[in-house]
Design a protein around this motif. Structure first.
Motif, PDB file in Angstrom:
ATOM      1  N   GLU A  44       0.842  -1.202   0.000  1.00 11.91           N
ATOM      2  CA  GLU A  44       0.000   0.000   0.000  1.00 11.91           C
ATOM      3  C   GLU A  44       0.883   1.260   0.000  1.00 11.91           C
ATOM      4  OE1 GLU A  44      -3.280   1.932   2.960  1.00 11.91           O
ATOM      5  OE2 GLU A  44      -3.408  -0.244   2.616  1.00 11.91           O
ATOM      6  N   LYS A  45       1.967   1.217   0.753  1.00 11.32           N
ATOM      7  CA  LYS A  45       2.892   2.351   0.827  1.00 11.32           C
ATOM      8  C   LYS A  45       3.538   2.608  -0.550  1.00 11.32           C
ATOM      9  CE  LYS A  45       6.851   4.013   3.471  1.00 11.32           C
ATOM     10  NZ  LYS A  45       7.848   3.697   4.510  1.00 11.32           N
ATOM     11  N   GLU A  48       1.052   4.230  -2.882  1.00 17.08           N
ATOM     12  CA  GLU A  48       0.931   5.658  -2.582  1.00 17.08           C
ATOM     13  C   GLU A  48       2.103   6.429  -3.171  1.00 17.08           C
ATOM     14  OE1 GLU A  48      -1.280   8.007  -1.387  1.00 17.08           O
ATOM     15  OE2 GLU A  48      -2.572   6.279  -1.698  1.00 17.08           O
ATOM     16  N   ARG A  49       3.305   5.851  -3.078  1.00 19.08           N
ATOM     17  CA  ARG A  49       4.491   6.524  -3.634  1.00 19.08           C
ATOM     18  C   ARG A  49       4.378   6.612  -5.150  1.00 19.08           C
ATOM     19  NH1 ARG A  49       7.414  10.624  -3.424  1.00 19.08           N
ATOM     20  NH2 ARG A  49       9.433  10.400  -4.409  1.00 19.08           N
ATOM     21  N   LYS A  51       1.594   6.795  -6.877  1.00 15.48           N
ATOM     22  CA  LYS A  51       0.615   7.856  -7.137  1.00 15.48           C
ATOM     23  C   LYS A  51       1.269   9.228  -6.976  1.00 15.48           C
ATOM     24  CE  LYS A  51      -3.601   5.466  -5.615  1.00 15.48           C
ATOM     25  NZ  LYS A  51      -4.711   5.512  -4.640  1.00 15.48           N
ATOM     26  N   THR A  52       2.069   9.363  -5.928  1.00 17.11           N
ATOM     27  CA  THR A  52       2.727  10.646  -5.680  1.00 17.11           C
ATOM     28  C   THR A  52       3.686  10.980  -6.816  1.00 17.11           C
ATOM     29  OG1 THR A  52       2.511  10.365  -3.305  1.00 17.11           O
ATOM     30  CG2 THR A  52       4.199  11.901  -4.055  1.00 17.11           C
ATOM     31  N   ARG A  93      -5.176  11.379 -10.046  1.00 21.34           N
ATOM     32  CA  ARG A  93      -4.207  10.679  -9.183  1.00 21.34           C
ATOM     33  C   ARG A  93      -4.563   9.200  -9.056  1.00 21.34           C
ATOM     34  NH1 ARG A  93      -0.760  11.184  -4.605  1.00 21.34           N
ATOM     35  NH2 ARG A  93      -1.357   9.809  -2.914  1.00 21.34           N
ATOM     36  N   ASN A  94      -5.822   8.905  -8.778  1.00 16.04           N
ATOM     37  CA  ASN A  94      -6.240   7.520  -8.591  1.00 16.04           C
ATOM     38  C   ASN A  94      -6.254   6.734  -9.893  1.00 16.04           C
ATOM     39  OD1 ASN A  94      -6.543   7.938  -5.859  1.00 16.04           O
ATOM     40  ND2 ASN A  94      -8.713   8.390  -5.998  1.00 16.04           N
ATOM     41  N   GLU A 191     -10.240   4.470  -6.500  1.00 14.57           N
ATOM     42  CA  GLU A 191      -9.558   4.171  -5.237  1.00 14.57           C
ATOM     43  C   GLU A 191      -9.678   2.715  -4.839  1.00 14.57           C
ATOM     44  OE1 GLU A 191     -11.095   6.911  -2.313  1.00 14.57           O
ATOM     45  OE2 GLU A 191      -9.543   8.371  -2.758  1.00 14.57           O
TER      46      GLU A 191
END
Length: 192
Positions: A44-45, A48-49, A51-52, A93-94, A191
């Motif tokens: 999950e982390k 997120e990275r 996506k960032t 983003r998603n 999401e």
């Protein structure tokens, strides 16, 4: 008085000259992104990275504004514009993270940046994945000393133009608030 003017000019010049080369900005993000994409599964982390990395280089306010006609944008009050930008950013983003194969590359070659003045640039990247080439063009502007993309053209398909066409069709039959609701729903679905 003259010393204050010189200090102000020096600060302004430092901001302009401190900006990285737009190609270097794109390359730096791409190296980390490609490392993450080579993994077979992502925590999950890590998601997120990803996506960032895919999104932190974008000027979402400008991309959102360019995804609407000038009349549609100007017809909205500041609150509606802000809500639109926020939900638009969340949707992009998603959905970007869902389409990771677009960004995966075995190798990438960057052309030198095509500059328009000192505040606009186009960076073209040739990505190869399993022998197939894709061409990505980042249309960028210098924002507060940082290069930010406001459009990504993938194999001649403009992200901004694509959204503009879609949103124009929606606004023919729905209100601006309903458009925001559609975007919010798509962001929520992405999401999952």
């Amino acid at each position: 008085m003259i010393s204050k003017i010189l200090v102000a000019l020096a600060c302004t010049a430092a901001l302009v000259f401190a900006a990285e080369d737009p190609v270097a900005v794109v390359k730096k993000k791409d190296v980390e992104l490609q490392t993450l994409l080579k993994k077979s599964s992502h925590s999950e982390k890590e998601m997120e990275r990803i996506k960032t990395l895919l999104n932190e280089s974008f000027d979402f306010e400008l991309l959102a504004k360019k995804s609407l006609s000038n009349n549609d944008w100007k017809a909205q009050n500041a609150e509606n514009q802000e809500k639109f930008v926020s939900e638009f950013q969340r949707m992009v983003r998603n959905s970007s993270a869902k389409r990771l194969q677009l960004y995966k590359a075995d190798s990438t070659v960057y052309e030198p940046a095509k500059m328009k003045g000192d505040k606009e640039a186009r960076v073209v990247a040739h990505l190869w994945n399993k022998g197939k080439e894709s061409v990505l063009e980042y249309k960028m502007s210098l924002v507060n000393g940082n290069w930010k993309a406001w459009d990504l053209v993938i194999d001649d398909l403009s992200t901004a133009r694509n959204y503009k066409e879609q949103f124009s069709q929606i606004l023919k039959t729905k209100s601006f608030q309903e458009l925001i609701d559609v975007i919010s729903k798509k962001a929520d679905e992405s999401e999952k």
